[in-house]
Design an enzyme around this catalytic site. Sequence first.
Site, mmCIF file in Angstrom:
data_model
loop_
_atom_site.group_PDB
_atom_site.id
_atom_site.type_symbol
_atom_site.label_atom_id
_atom_site.label_comp_id
_atom_site.label_asym_id
_atom_site.label_seq_id
_atom_site.Cartn_x
_atom_site.Cartn_y
_atom_site.Cartn_z
ATOM 1 N N LEU A 174 0.855 -1.327 0.059
ATOM 2 C CA LEU A 174 -0.035 0.141 0.075
ATOM 3 C C LEU A 174 0.936 1.214 -0.065
ATOM 4 O O LEU A 174 1.946 1.008 0.630
ATOM 5 C CB LEU A 174 -0.834 0.112 1.402
ATOM 6 N N ASP A 175 0.392 2.407 -0.627
ATOM 7 C CA ASP A 175 1.082 3.472 -0.599
ATOM 8 C C ASP A 175 1.296 4.213 0.743
ATOM 9 O O ASP A 175 0.497 3.724 1.786
ATOM 10 C CB ASP A 175 0.417 4.692 -1.302
ATOM 11 N N LYS A 176 2.343 4.839 1.161
ATOM 12 C CA LYS A 176 2.744 5.400 2.481
ATOM 13 C C LYS A 176 1.407 5.978 3.214
ATOM 14 O O LYS A 176 1.113 5.752 4.184
ATOM 15 C CB LYS A 176 3.876 6.335 2.486
#
Length: 363
Positions: A174-176
Amino acid sequence: MSESQPEPDPVETVIELDVPPGQTPVRIDVYLTDKTANATRSKVQRAIKEGRVEINGRPVTKVSTPVQPGDQIRCTVMRPPPIEIVPEAIPLSVVYEDDALLVVDKPAGMVVHPAYGHRSGTLINALLHHVGAGPLAGDEVEDTDDDDLGLATAAAGPRYDGDPTVRPGLVHRLDKDTTGLMVVAKTDVAAAHLGKQFADRTIQRRYLALVWGVPDGPGRVEGWLGRSPRDRKKISVRPEGEGKWAATVYEPVEAFAHTALVRFRLETGRTHQIRVHAASIGHPIFGDTTYGGDRIVYGAVEGSRRAFVRNLFARLGPRQALHAATLGFVHPVTGQAMAFEAPLPPDMAAVVDRLRRVEGSGA
C-alpha cells in the site's frame, strides 16, 4: 534526541547495456534514465558529467550525446550498500494471525518497506519485532530460512543489481499515505500461494475513497499505465501497449454536494492505480497532492468554503483519503475463504462526517 548517523560510504555498481538495432536515436541521459532501475535524470546527468559513462569504450561528458543502435554503454553507478533492517517496537494493528500469515491494518504515514529515504519506521521494521526476529540485511536473505525468521524469505531479497530493499513477508503493498488491510506471509509456502492468487486476480480487494465530484456509476476504468515521461515519480495514462494494462471498477456509496464516498475494486494491482484512474475520469481523490486532489476541484473556491476545505485537508494530515477497506483470499494452508473488513480510520471518518453535516447530499 540522538544524533543522526552518517550515510555509509557508497559502493560502485557497473551497468553494461547493449543498444538494440531498432533503437531510435536518443540522448544518453534519457536512455539511461529509462533503462536503469530507480534512476532519476538528475543523477544520470551527474554521472555523465563526472565521466562515469562510456559509449563504445570512450567516456562521454555531454548529457546530449546521442545513443545509436549497436552502441555498447558502460555506466558506473554509485550506490549506498544494502540496508540492514532492524526490528523496531512499533505498534501494529493485527486483525488476524496464525502460523502461516497475518493481516494488519496499516496506518497512514507508514512506509511498507525500508529504502534509502526511509531506513526505519516501516511496516517491515515493525513486523520483524512482532515475530521476534533479529536484524536482516539484503545479502543475508538467501541464507535465511523462513522458519528462523518468522516471515517468508523466498522472494524477499533484492530484485535487481543494486536494489537496496528487503521485503520479508510482503506479497503486496500500500502507498505510504493509504491506510487499510494488508496480508503478510509468514512462510514461503504461504507467500507462493498468496502470490499466485494476486497473479490470478482472485484476491478480493475493495477500497473506500473520498473523491472530488460525484462520479456517474457504477462504472469501470481501463487502459495502460506507466511512468510519466515528465515526472518519473508519477504514474500516468499511457498510449495503448505502453506500460501495463490496468482496470478498476467503481461505485458511488454516498454523494455530497461536491464530493462523494466511492468504493473501488481492483481488477489489477498497479502502482497508484486507483489514484490515477480516479483523476483520469475527473474525480481525483480528496487530498491527493500528487494527482490534483489537494485543491478545490468542484464548488466555490473562495470565502468560507475555501477555509472549510483547508481545514479538511489539515485534518487528513495531509494525505489522500484512500482506505483499503476489505480484503478476501483463500487461506494457503486450510483452503478456507477468509474475509476481513477495516473501518474508516479516524481522520478520514471525521472528514466524511464533516462533509455530510456541512455540505449535505448531492441529490
